[in-house]
Design a protein around this motif. Structure first.
Motif, mmCIF file in Angstrom:
data_model
loop_
_atom_site.group_PDB
_atom_site.id
_atom_site.type_symbol
_atom_site.label_atom_id
_atom_site.label_comp_id
_atom_site.label_asym_id
_atom_site.label_seq_id
_atom_site.Cartn_x
_atom_site.Cartn_y
_atom_site.Cartn_z
ATOM 1 N N THR A 43 -40.874 -22.176 42.789
ATOM 2 C CA THR A 43 -39.978 -22.811 41.834
ATOM 3 C C THR A 43 -39.448 -21.763 40.869
ATOM 4 O OG1 THR A 43 -41.806 -23.348 40.361
ATOM 5 C CG2 THR A 43 -41.171 -25.029 41.950
ATOM 6 N N LEU A 45 -36.770 -21.253 37.236
ATOM 7 C CA LEU A 45 -36.142 -21.893 36.094
ATOM 8 C C LEU A 45 -34.761 -21.285 35.899
ATOM 9 C CD1 LEU A 45 -37.126 -24.017 34.108
ATOM 10 C CD2 LEU A 45 -37.732 -22.177 32.553
ATOM 11 N N GLU A 50 -35.590 -26.674 36.295
ATOM 12 C CA GLU A 50 -36.486 -26.130 37.320
ATOM 13 C C GLU A 50 -36.009 -26.581 38.690
ATOM 14 O OE1 GLU A 50 -40.887 -27.258 38.242
ATOM 15 O OE2 GLU A 50 -40.908 -25.863 36.561
#
Length: 112
Positions: A43, A45, A50
């Motif tokens: 993941t 940002l 996100e």
């Protein structure tokens, strides 16, 4: 003859190329690819949001070698590509039935 295909982290490409040259591999084909294995992406940002990056950038290295060079080439790739972290990649070895150099018509080991 064997076709060695290695999927590696892109920043290790120069190290792999140099290691293969040291063991006597004359040529290679490199392709920019994307994929994932056990790491399943990650993941990130971006601007406060996100999101999941499923496919990670990789480099696919393909080299055709004679039987005598197979083990040394595999070891050279593995040593040069290893970081010790998840996502270092994989090496696949396949049999090559026939190779032909288009320009001269040479076949098999002499074409490599």
């Amino acid at each position: 003859m064997k076709l060695i295909t290695a999927i590696i982290k892109p920043f290790r490409l120069d190290d792999v190329r140099n290691a293969l040259a040291e063991v006597g591999v004359n040529g290679m084909t490199v392709t920019e690819v994307k994929g994932f294995g056990r790491q399943r992406g990650h993941t990130e940002l971006y601007r406060g949001a996100e999101y999941v990056v499923d496919f990670l950038p990789k480099a696919k290295v393909e080299v055709a070698v004679s039987e005598e060079l197979v083990e040394r080439a595999i070891e050279a790739i593995a040593t040069a590509a290893r970081t010790g972290k998840v996502g270092d990649g994989k090496i696949f070895v396949l049999d090559l039935e026939q190779v032909m150099r288009i320009r001269t018509g040479e076949t098999d080991d002499s074409a490599l």
